[in-house]
Design an enzyme around this catalytic site. Structure first.
Site, PDB file in Angstrom:
ATOM      1  N   ARG A  93       0.808  -1.228   0.000  1.00  0.00           N
ATOM      2  CA  ARG A  93       0.000   0.000   0.000  1.00  0.00           C
ATOM      3  C   ARG A  93       0.840   1.276   0.000  1.00  0.00           C
ATOM      4  O   ARG A  93       0.300   2.365  -0.078  1.00  0.00           O
ATOM      5  CB  ARG A  93      -0.929   0.004   1.210  1.00  0.00           C
ATOM      6  CG  ARG A  93      -1.952  -1.113   1.194  1.00  0.00           C
ATOM      7  CD  ARG A  93      -2.866  -1.014   2.413  1.00  0.00           C
ATOM      8  NE  ARG A  93      -3.879  -2.054   2.405  1.00  0.00           N
ATOM      9  CZ  ARG A  93      -3.723  -3.246   2.945  1.00  0.00           C
ATOM     10  NH1 ARG A  93      -2.576  -3.554   3.536  1.00  0.00           N
ATOM     11  NH2 ARG A  93      -4.700  -4.148   2.908  1.00  0.00           N
ATOM     12  N   HIS A 104       4.406 -11.147  -5.741  1.00  0.00           N
ATOM     13  CA  HIS A 104       3.628 -10.188  -6.527  1.00  0.00           C
ATOM     14  C   HIS A 104       4.098  -8.798  -6.154  1.00  0.00           C
ATOM     15  O   HIS A 104       4.080  -8.410  -4.986  1.00  0.00           O
ATOM     16  CB  HIS A 104       2.130 -10.327  -6.266  1.00  0.00           C
ATOM     17  CG  HIS A 104       1.279  -9.757  -7.358  1.00  0.00           C
ATOM     18  ND1 HIS A 104       1.352  -8.417  -7.737  1.00  0.00           N
ATOM     19  CD2 HIS A 104       0.361 -10.324  -8.185  1.00  0.00           C
ATOM     20  CE1 HIS A 104       0.510  -8.201  -8.728  1.00  0.00           C
ATOM     21  NE2 HIS A 104      -0.110  -9.337  -9.022  1.00  0.00           N
ATOM     22  N   TYR A 134       0.875  -3.176  -6.365  1.00  0.00           N
ATOM     23  CA  TYR A 134      -0.190  -2.776  -7.283  1.00  0.00           C
ATOM     24  C   TYR A 134      -0.101  -1.290  -7.631  1.00  0.00           C
ATOM     25  O   TYR A 134      -0.782  -0.826  -8.551  1.00  0.00           O
ATOM     26  CB  TYR A 134      -1.561  -3.071  -6.667  1.00  0.00           C
ATOM     27  CG  TYR A 134      -1.825  -4.541  -6.454  1.00  0.00           C
ATOM     28  CD1 TYR A 134      -1.796  -5.435  -7.511  1.00  0.00           C
ATOM     29  CD2 TYR A 134      -2.114  -5.036  -5.182  1.00  0.00           C
ATOM     30  CE1 TYR A 134      -2.041  -6.788  -7.317  1.00  0.00           C
ATOM     31  CE2 TYR A 134      -2.365  -6.388  -4.977  1.00  0.00           C
ATOM     32  CZ  TYR A 134      -2.322  -7.262  -6.054  1.00  0.00           C
ATOM     33  OH  TYR A 134      -2.563  -8.595  -5.858  1.00  0.00           O
ATOM     34  N   HIS A 164       1.858  -6.088 -12.910  1.00  0.00           N
ATOM     35  CA  HIS A 164       0.936  -5.663 -13.957  1.00  0.00           C
ATOM     36  C   HIS A 164       1.679  -4.708 -14.897  1.00  0.00           C
ATOM     37  O   HIS A 164       2.425  -3.837 -14.420  1.00  0.00           O
ATOM     38  CB  HIS A 164      -0.275  -4.959 -13.350  1.00  0.00           C
ATOM     39  CG  HIS A 164      -1.108  -5.857 -12.490  1.00  0.00           C
ATOM     40  ND1 HIS A 164      -2.206  -5.400 -11.791  1.00  0.00           N
ATOM     41  CD2 HIS A 164      -1.026  -7.175 -12.218  1.00  0.00           C
ATOM     42  CE1 HIS A 164      -2.758  -6.401 -11.136  1.00  0.00           C
ATOM     43  NE2 HIS A 164      -2.054  -7.484 -11.369  1.00  0.00           N
ATOM     44  N   GLU A 220       1.786  -9.779 -16.016  1.00  0.00           N
ATOM     45  CA  GLU A 220       0.502 -10.441 -15.815  1.00  0.00           C
ATOM     46  C   GLU A 220      -0.534  -9.954 -16.822  1.00  0.00           C
ATOM     47  O   GLU A 220      -0.707  -8.749 -17.023  1.00  0.00           O
ATOM     48  CB  GLU A 220      -0.008 -10.181 -14.395  1.00  0.00           C
ATOM     49  CG  GLU A 220      -1.313 -10.903 -14.101  1.00  0.00           C
ATOM     50  CD  GLU A 220      -1.730 -10.790 -12.652  1.00  0.00           C
ATOM     51  OE1 GLU A 220      -2.859 -11.232 -12.345  1.00  0.00           O
ATOM     52  OE2 GLU A 220      -0.954 -10.269 -11.831  1.00  0.00           O
ATOM     53  N   ASP A 273      -3.884 -15.013 -15.801  1.00  0.00           N
ATOM     54  CA  ASP A 273      -4.894 -15.037 -14.750  1.00  0.00           C
ATOM     55  C   ASP A 273      -6.215 -15.398 -15.410  1.00  0.00           C
ATOM     56  O   ASP A 273      -6.667 -14.704 -16.327  1.00  0.00           O
ATOM     57  CB  ASP A 273      -4.969 -13.666 -14.073  1.00  0.00           C
ATOM     58  CG  ASP A 273      -5.949 -13.632 -12.907  1.00  0.00           C
ATOM     59  OD1 ASP A 273      -7.134 -13.971 -13.107  1.00  0.00           O
ATOM     60  OD2 ASP A 273      -5.534 -13.253 -11.800  1.00  0.00           O
ATOM     61  N   HIS A 295      -8.877 -12.702 -15.283  1.00  0.00           N
ATOM     62  CA  HIS A 295      -8.546 -11.597 -16.171  1.00  0.00           C
ATOM     63  C   HIS A 295      -8.816 -11.960 -17.627  1.00  0.00           C
ATOM     64  O   HIS A 295      -9.361 -11.147 -18.390  1.00  0.00           O
ATOM     65  CB  HIS A 295      -7.080 -11.213 -16.006  1.00  0.00           C
ATOM     66  CG  HIS A 295      -6.740 -10.693 -14.652  1.00  0.00           C
ATOM     67  ND1 HIS A 295      -5.457 -10.346 -14.280  1.00  0.00           N
ATOM     68  CD2 HIS A 295      -7.528 -10.454 -13.557  1.00  0.00           C
ATOM     69  CE1 HIS A 295      -5.462  -9.917 -13.036  1.00  0.00           C
ATOM     70  NE2 HIS A 295      -6.699  -9.982 -12.578  1.00  0.00           N
ATOM     71  N   HIS A 314      -2.596 -17.662 -12.356  1.00  0.00           N
ATOM     72  CA  HIS A 314      -3.493 -17.376 -11.243  1.00  0.00           C
ATOM     73  C   HIS A 314      -4.829 -18.041 -11.559  1.00  0.00           C
ATOM     74  O   HIS A 314      -5.486 -17.692 -12.544  1.00  0.00           O
ATOM     75  CB  HIS A 314      -3.679 -15.874 -11.072  1.00  0.00           C
ATOM     76  CG  HIS A 314      -2.440 -15.167 -10.636  1.00  0.00           C
ATOM     77  ND1 HIS A 314      -2.250 -13.806 -10.828  1.00  0.00           N
ATOM     78  CD2 HIS A 314      -1.327 -15.613 -10.008  1.00  0.00           C
ATOM     79  CE1 HIS A 314      -1.064 -13.461 -10.324  1.00  0.00           C
ATOM     80  NE2 HIS A 314      -0.494 -14.531  -9.833  1.00  0.00           N
ATOM     81  N   ASP A 368     -12.207  -6.808 -12.970  1.00  0.00           N
ATOM     82  CA  ASP A 368     -11.399  -7.802 -12.275  1.00  0.00           C
ATOM     83  C   ASP A 368     -11.993  -8.065 -10.893  1.00  0.00           C
ATOM     84  O   ASP A 368     -11.704  -7.341  -9.950  1.00  0.00           O
ATOM     85  CB  ASP A 368      -9.954  -7.284 -12.171  1.00  0.00           C
ATOM     86  CG  ASP A 368      -9.040  -8.223 -11.396  1.00  0.00           C
ATOM     87  OD1 ASP A 368      -9.451  -9.362 -11.128  1.00  0.00           O
ATOM     88  OD2 ASP A 368      -7.916  -7.802 -11.065  1.00  0.00           O
ATOM     89  N   HIS A 377     -12.447 -11.439  -8.467  1.00  0.00           N
ATOM     90  CA  HIS A 377     -12.178 -12.864  -8.323  1.00  0.00           C
ATOM     91  C   HIS A 377     -13.277 -13.587  -7.557  1.00  0.00           C
ATOM     92  O   HIS A 377     -13.796 -13.074  -6.558  1.00  0.00           O
ATOM     93  CB  HIS A 377     -10.860 -13.082  -7.588  1.00  0.00           C
ATOM     94  CG  HIS A 377      -9.662 -12.561  -8.312  1.00  0.00           C
ATOM     95  ND1 HIS A 377      -8.398 -12.557  -7.776  1.00  0.00           N
ATOM     96  CD2 HIS A 377      -9.529 -12.026  -9.551  1.00  0.00           C
ATOM     97  CE1 HIS A 377      -7.541 -12.047  -8.635  1.00  0.00           C
ATOM     98  NE2 HIS A 377      -8.212 -11.707  -9.727  1.00  0.00           N
ATOM     99  N   GLU A 428      -6.024 -16.629  -5.836  1.00  0.00           N
ATOM    100  CA  GLU A 428      -5.862 -15.317  -5.200  1.00  0.00           C
ATOM    101  C   GLU A 428      -7.173 -14.860  -4.568  1.00  0.00           C
ATOM    102  O   GLU A 428      -7.513 -13.682  -4.584  1.00  0.00           O
ATOM    103  CB  GLU A 428      -5.405 -14.282  -6.225  1.00  0.00           C
ATOM    104  CG  GLU A 428      -4.020 -14.520  -6.802  1.00  0.00           C
ATOM    105  CD  GLU A 428      -3.657 -13.437  -7.787  1.00  0.00           C
ATOM    106  OE1 GLU A 428      -2.591 -12.832  -7.634  1.00  0.00           O
ATOM    107  OE2 GLU A 428      -4.454 -13.210  -8.734  1.00  0.00           O
TER     108      GLU A 428
END
Length: 301
Positions: free
Chosen positions: A42, A72, A75, A112, A149, A183, A186, A220, A233, A235, A265
């Site tokens: 974050r 990963h 983000y 990404h 990804e 993914d 995705h 993923h 997106d 999940h 995920e």
């Protein structure tokens, strides 16, 4: 095909209290593959690894039964950003992630590709390649492969077409240090109908032709809460969304994917992941789906 027990299956597991705790969480859910965050996702800044963390992580991994591990990246990263300061921070964050992975012995770092922010896809893809060149130059000698990804295609995000991934791989100066993570959520959101046998086969054929299976280093395994082509997106647990059970059966019995680490995920806790991974392993151990004819499966645009 390898026995299902040899499948590299698992989940993105927490590293609460330090990344060295992640392998034990993988063991708790009977995972043979895990994905982790090596730092707080974050914020741009991260505390450096403690002096003993790499050794502790490697020792924990060795005794966990986990045979494949990936990280990963943040983000926050946008390798295609048109904002110079944001682009600089993104490059710095990915370089730091690679250094952390190298120290921990994690061979794969998923990221990404980024969003072009109105500059257009071609300009955006060139920017991603330039950013990767910068990052890879800063991290020479690191034994880590960056995995781009595939994305759902929300907003101006790049990576929702195989052509995007192929373009970056063609442009980057050290393609041997870059590969791909798919993914399933995705792909479905981007318009690749993995729920249909013919469309599934066409999708995999297109990937093999445009990118190549040697470049596929991780998957993923996520179902989708939203319908085909939604570009959203969200999940869902495997088999409980719009992809459905049979899509995952096809993936788990596909000989082209048998050696690729696959992780879910979805939200925890550990008991939920253990149940989901066990379900996937049973699906892999069960009967294979009936073969189907290939058919057209071009993404919705």
């Amino acid at each position: 095909m390898a026995a299902a027990g040899g499948r590299l299956l698992g989940a993105h597991v927490p590293a609460t209290g330090g990344v060295a705790n992640a392998p034990a969480n993988g063991k708790a859910i009977a995972a043979t593959a895990i994905q982790v965050f090596t730092r707080n996702q974050r914020t741009w800044k991260s505390a450096p690894l403690g002096a003993d963390e790499p050794r502790a992580f490697r020792e924990a991994l060795a005794g966990s039964g986990v045979r494949a591990v990936m990280a990963h990246a943040s983000y926050l990263i946008n390798l295609a950003s048109v904002v110079p300061d944001f682009r600089r921070k993104s490059r710095q964050a990915l370089a730091e992630e690679i250094r952390r992975c190298h120290a921990l012995g994690i061979p794969l770092a998923v990221v990404h590709p980024g969003a072009h922010m109105g500059a257009g896809e071609e300009a955006g893809l060139r920017a991603v390649a330039r950013s990767l060149d910068d990052v890879l130059a800063r991290t020479r000698g690191a034994e880590v492969t960056v995995l781009l990804e595939a994305t759902a295609g929300q907003g101006s995000c790049l990576g929702h077409r195989f052509e995007h991934l192929a373009e970056v791989l063609m442009r980057v100066g050290a393609p041997e240090r870059v590969a791909v993570c798919l993914d399933t959520c995705h792909l479905f959101a981007a318009g690749f109908d993995l729920s249909d046998p013919r469309a599934y086969e066409r999708t995999l054929e297109d990937f093999g032709r445009l990118v190549g299976f040697p470049k596929l280093r991780a998957i993923h395994l996520n179902d989708s809460m939203r319908p085909l082509g939604s570009r959203v997106d969200r999940h869902a647990r495997a088999g409980r969304g719009f992809l459905g059970r049979e899509a995952f059966r096809r993936l788990l019995h596909d000989p082209r994917l048998v050696r690729v680490p696959m992780v879910v995920e979805t939200p925890g806790p550990l008991a939920a992941w253990k149940k989901e991974v066990a379900w996937l392993r049973r699906l892999a151990e069960g009967p294979a789906p009936r073969s189907s004819m290939t058919g057209a499966a071009h993404p919705i645009v």
